[in-house]
Design a protein around this motif. Sequence first.
Motif, PDB file in Angstrom:
ATOM      1  N   ASP A   8       7.881  -5.973  -0.774  1.00 28.19           N
ATOM      2  CA  ASP A   8       7.194  -7.311  -1.394  1.00 28.19           C
ATOM      3  C   ASP A   8       6.343  -8.087  -0.415  1.00 28.19           C
ATOM      4  O   ASP A   8       6.616  -8.923  -0.148  1.00 28.19           O
ATOM      5  N   GLY A   9       5.283  -7.030   0.023  1.00 23.50           N
ATOM      6  CA  GLY A   9       4.500  -7.917   0.892  1.00 23.50           C
ATOM      7  C   GLY A   9       4.686  -7.959   2.483  1.00 23.50           C
ATOM      8  O   GLY A   9       4.104  -8.434   3.269  1.00 23.50           O
ATOM      9  N   GLN A  10       6.057  -7.803   2.924  1.00 20.63           N
ATOM     10  CA  GLN A  10       6.477  -7.867   4.005  1.00 20.63           C
ATOM     11  C   GLN A  10       6.000  -6.526   4.819  1.00 20.63           C
ATOM     12  O   GLN A  10       5.879  -5.485   4.320  1.00 20.63           O
ATOM     13  N   LEU A  45       4.497   9.954   7.445  1.00 16.61           N
ATOM     14  CA  LEU A  45       3.589   9.366   8.419  1.00 16.61           C
ATOM     15  C   LEU A  45       2.129   9.421   7.739  1.00 16.61           C
ATOM     16  O   LEU A  45       1.086   8.650   8.024  1.00 16.61           O
ATOM     17  N   GLU A  46       1.949  10.584   6.802  1.00 22.81           N
ATOM     18  CA  GLU A  46       0.603  10.470   5.986  1.00 22.81           C
ATOM     19  C   GLU A  46       0.545   9.141   5.128  1.00 22.81           C
ATOM     20  O   GLU A  46      -0.494   8.678   5.227  1.00 22.81           O
ATOM     21  N   THR A  47       1.748   8.750   4.693  1.00 17.71           N
ATOM     22  CA  THR A  47       1.509   7.543   3.952  1.00 17.71           C
ATOM     23  C   THR A  47       1.216   6.312   4.711  1.00 17.71           C
ATOM     24  O   THR A  47       0.692   5.594   4.205  1.00 17.71           O
ATOM     25  N   VAL A 194       8.801   6.538   0.591  1.00 22.68           N
ATOM     26  CA  VAL A 194       7.077   6.658   0.435  1.00 22.68           C
ATOM     27  C   VAL A 194       6.957   5.700  -0.628  1.00 22.68           C
ATOM     28  O   VAL A 194       6.060   4.886  -0.757  1.00 22.68           O
ATOM     29  N   SER A 195       7.806   5.459  -1.936  1.00 24.84           N
ATOM     30  CA  SER A 195       7.470   4.339  -2.836  1.00 24.84           C
ATOM     31  C   SER A 195       7.474   3.121  -2.362  1.00 24.84           C
ATOM     32  O   SER A 195       6.758   2.276  -2.581  1.00 24.84           O
ATOM     33  N   LEU A 196       8.583   2.924  -1.336  1.00 19.55           N
ATOM     34  CA  LEU A 196       8.529   1.606  -0.709  1.00 19.55           C
ATOM     35  C   LEU A 196       7.398   1.350   0.253  1.00 19.55           C
ATOM     36  O   LEU A 196       6.610   0.192   0.134  1.00 19.55           O
ATOM     37  N   LEU A 197       7.016   2.335   0.838  1.00 24.15           N
ATOM     38  CA  LEU A 197       5.809   2.145   1.698  1.00 24.15           C
ATOM     39  C   LEU A 197       4.568   1.947   0.918  1.00 24.15           C
ATOM     40  O   LEU A 197       3.446   1.392   1.529  1.00 24.15           O
ATOM     41  N   GLY A 199       4.217   0.113  -1.729  1.00 28.01           N
ATOM     42  CA  GLY A 199       4.400  -1.232  -2.547  1.00 28.01           C
ATOM     43  C   GLY A 199       5.252  -1.013  -3.605  1.00 28.01           C
ATOM     44  O   GLY A 199       5.274  -2.151  -4.676  1.00 28.01           O
ATOM     45  N   GLU A 200       5.722  -0.071  -4.130  1.00 26.44           N
ATOM     46  CA  GLU A 200       6.466   0.140  -5.333  1.00 26.44           C
ATOM     47  C   GLU A 200       8.139  -0.275  -4.906  1.00 26.44           C
ATOM     48  O   GLU A 200       8.247  -0.283  -3.815  1.00 26.44           O
TER      49      GLU A 200
END
Length: 227
Positions: A8-10, A45-47, A194-197, A199-200
């Motif tokens: 959430d933008g953090q 790392l790529e993400t 990866v989803s969290l990174l 923005g999901e």
Amino acid sequence: MKTTLSFDGQAAALLLIDFQEEQRHDPLYKVPGLSQILKNAARLLETARTLNHMVVHAAYIRDFTKIPPRPFEPTAADGKPTFSDVASSLTAICHEVAPRDGEPVITKNDASAFCEGDLAARLKARGVTWLVVSGVWTEACVAATVRDAITHGLRVLLVKDACGSATSAMHKTAVLNLANRLYGGAVADTERAVSLLTGETAEVFVAERPVPILFNFTDAAQLYADL
């Protein structure tokens, strides 16, 4: 319990701990399944790089000229460190997750990535709230780093399949023990991390109270899979 999470933008940072050639080649310190663990770490790392998240690497390099042997610390017959000797080429970071120019590398003489250097200050300067953690060995350097990160007021996302140890049992029980007291943080696999990174939102495990998971030899593997 499982819950839905979003950064959430953090600000988030990725910390890769001790992915060194020693874990691949030294028969005493090999990590089984390292190839897949490195693939998962490389995906994180790529993400992180693609989305301009801060990336930090940590490497265990035992240098007796900087910090002499501690009381009761085992040493080799020649008086050198038993592993991760500063003179060994096997302390090099694995090529799959090698640092790029500008990415900090924290070298340390003890387990936690916070024990030497300025990791906490670097993270604070970037306003990091969430620290995404991947590395080896889970019960040792990963666990020590996670606990210190919490002490520094960071929320930790422990990526369970991007960590490893000398055996599956050592790894899985270490993750369960960390999950039981991962206050403010969460446990996820690479896919959800990866989803969290990106923005999901993702479903993760969080400890709703101290020690919510009681495990034994017969059910630890299933409880780990359920995280």
